[in-house]
Design an enzyme around this catalytic site. Structure first.
Site, PDB file in Angstrom:
ATOM      1  N   CYS A  90       0.810  -1.222   0.000  1.00 54.10           N
ATOM      2  CA  CYS A  90       0.000   0.000   0.000  1.00 54.10           C
ATOM      3  C   CYS A  90       0.846   1.277   0.000  1.00 54.10           C
ATOM      4  O   CYS A  90       1.433   1.618  -1.021  1.00 54.10           O
ATOM      5  CB  CYS A  90      -1.000  -0.066   1.139  1.00 54.10           C
ATOM      6  SG  CYS A  90      -2.399   1.014   0.851  1.00 54.10           S
ATOM      7  N   ARG A 123     -12.331   6.744  -1.036  1.00 57.08           N
ATOM      8  CA  ARG A 123     -11.441   5.822  -0.333  1.00 57.08           C
ATOM      9  C   ARG A 123     -11.877   4.399  -0.631  1.00 57.08           C
ATOM     10  O   ARG A 123     -13.076   4.084  -0.609  1.00 57.08           O
ATOM     11  CB  ARG A 123     -11.473   6.126   1.166  1.00 57.08           C
ATOM     12  CG  ARG A 123     -10.217   5.763   1.815  1.00 57.08           C
ATOM     13  CD  ARG A 123      -9.889   6.394   3.118  1.00 57.08           C
ATOM     14  NE  ARG A 123      -8.670   5.739   3.580  1.00 57.08           N
ATOM     15  CZ  ARG A 123      -7.458   6.104   3.220  1.00 57.08           C
ATOM     16  NH1 ARG A 123      -7.258   7.147   2.451  1.00 57.08           N
ATOM     17  NH2 ARG A 123      -6.396   5.425   3.635  1.00 57.08           N
ATOM     18  N   HIS A 186      -3.455  -5.723   2.673  1.00 56.13           N
ATOM     19  CA  HIS A 186      -3.072  -5.870   4.073  1.00 56.13           C
ATOM     20  C   HIS A 186      -3.664  -7.183   4.569  1.00 56.13           C
ATOM     21  O   HIS A 186      -4.471  -7.808   3.899  1.00 56.13           O
ATOM     22  CB  HIS A 186      -3.671  -4.743   4.925  1.00 56.13           C
ATOM     23  CG  HIS A 186      -3.251  -3.371   4.510  1.00 56.13           C
ATOM     24  ND1 HIS A 186      -1.966  -2.903   4.656  1.00 56.13           N
ATOM     25  CD2 HIS A 186      -3.956  -2.340   3.975  1.00 56.13           C
ATOM     26  CE1 HIS A 186      -1.902  -1.645   4.229  1.00 56.13           C
ATOM     27  NE2 HIS A 186      -3.090  -1.280   3.807  1.00 56.13           N
TER      28      HIS A 186
HETATM   29  N1  GLN Z   1      -1.961   6.902   2.240  1.00 58.31           N
HETATM   30  C1  GLN Z   1      -2.077   6.028   1.114  1.00 58.31           C
HETATM   31  C2  GLN Z   1      -3.436   6.076   0.442  1.00 58.31           C
HETATM   32  O1  GLN Z   1      -4.415   6.418   1.088  1.00 58.31           O
HETATM   33  C3  GLN Z   1      -1.748   4.618   1.542  1.00 58.31           C
HETATM   34  C4  GLN Z   1      -2.737   4.041   2.529  1.00 58.31           C
HETATM   35  C5  GLN Z   1      -2.311   2.698   3.079  1.00 58.31           C
HETATM   36  O2  GLN Z   1      -1.137   2.407   3.164  1.00 58.31           O
HETATM   37  N2  GLN Z   1      -3.252   1.875   3.496  1.00 58.31           N
HETATM   38  O3  GLN Z   1      -3.541   5.785  -0.727  1.00 58.31           O
END
Ligand code: GLN
Length: 229
Positions: A90, A123, A186
């Site tokens: 990520c 998101r 994850h």
């Molecule tokens: N900050 C990054 C995004 O929102 C990565 C998020 C994360 O590592 N889960 O794309």
């Protein structure tokens, strides 16, 4: 001794990706391979001689601090050039890419994977399943990011999305080039998908390692019980 380097967990630990190091060490141990996990803070220099380097997910500000630290000395790039294994999840995936765009600016990444990330309009949160040519079974995890990642011509996708979003474009997740693996999963991904841990161990050792059978697991559990007594 297999050297596993967990990079900047104080910054890249938000989503529990630290467990990936422990799974690698444990599964190496099942095969009688000694492994050591070393945590490296962002204020410390990165060791050059790691066999497997791990980057996890993070909030945007922490991600930027980690990238800035990794640009000093470019040790991760040198290690990857020599064939070290790198798993980047990520925020880590975005860090090792060519560039990513924050709310205010475009930032050059480490350039280890030919990918670029832009902010998406929502998101992407939830469970994800992907199919990857490396494995006979789907890999599963969870994702939580807003970045949308486009692949360049020098990388292959890590997998095809079965459910969820992954890179958020073209129905694929992650990217790979040589021994550098990037993904949005994850979980920690290696705890949920131990076959991937074994692939990384094989890449790092340069040899095939035996499958973990029930017999090996039982033998190990018995041995643990005698040690703990
Ligand atoms: N900050 C990054 C995004 O929102 C990565 C998020 C994360 O590592 N889960 O794309």
């Amino acid at each position: 001794m297999l050297e596993i380097i967990r990079i900047h967990n104080e910054l890249l630990g938000t989503y529990g990706d630290r467990g990936n190091a422990d799974v690698l060490k444990f599964r190496a141990g099942l095969r009688g391979i000694k492994a050591k996990v070393t945590d490296i803070s962002y204020i410390d220099a990165l060791p050059k001689e790691g066999d497997i380097y791990l980057l996890g997910g993070a909030e945007d500000a922490a991600q930027m601090l980690s990238l800035t630290a990794l640009k000093k000395g470019m040790t991760l790039n040198k290690a990857a050039d020599k064939g070290a294994v790198l798993l980047a999840i990520c925020a880590g995936f975005q860090i090792v890419g060519s560039s990513y765009v924050t709310r205010d600016e475009q930032v050059a990444g480490l350039g280890l994977l030919d990918v670029s990330t832009n902010p998406g309009d929502k998101r992407l949160v939830g469970d994800i399943a992907i199919e990857s040519e490396f494995f006979d079974v789907p890999l599963t995890g969870f994702e939580n990011h807003s970045g949308v990642t486009t692949l360049g011509t020098d990388v292959m996708p890590f997998g095809t999305v079965l459910s969820g979003n992954g890179n958020g474009i073209n129905g694929v997740d992650g990217a790979i080039s040589g021994n550098v693996f990037g993904t949005y999963l994850h979980g920690p991904i290696l705890a949920r998908n131990p076959e991937f841990a074994d692939l990384l161990l094989e890449r790092a050792m340069g040899i095939q390692i035996p499958h973990v059978t029930d017999e090996i697991a039982d033998h190990y559990a018995k041995w643990r019980r005698t040690v703990i007594k």
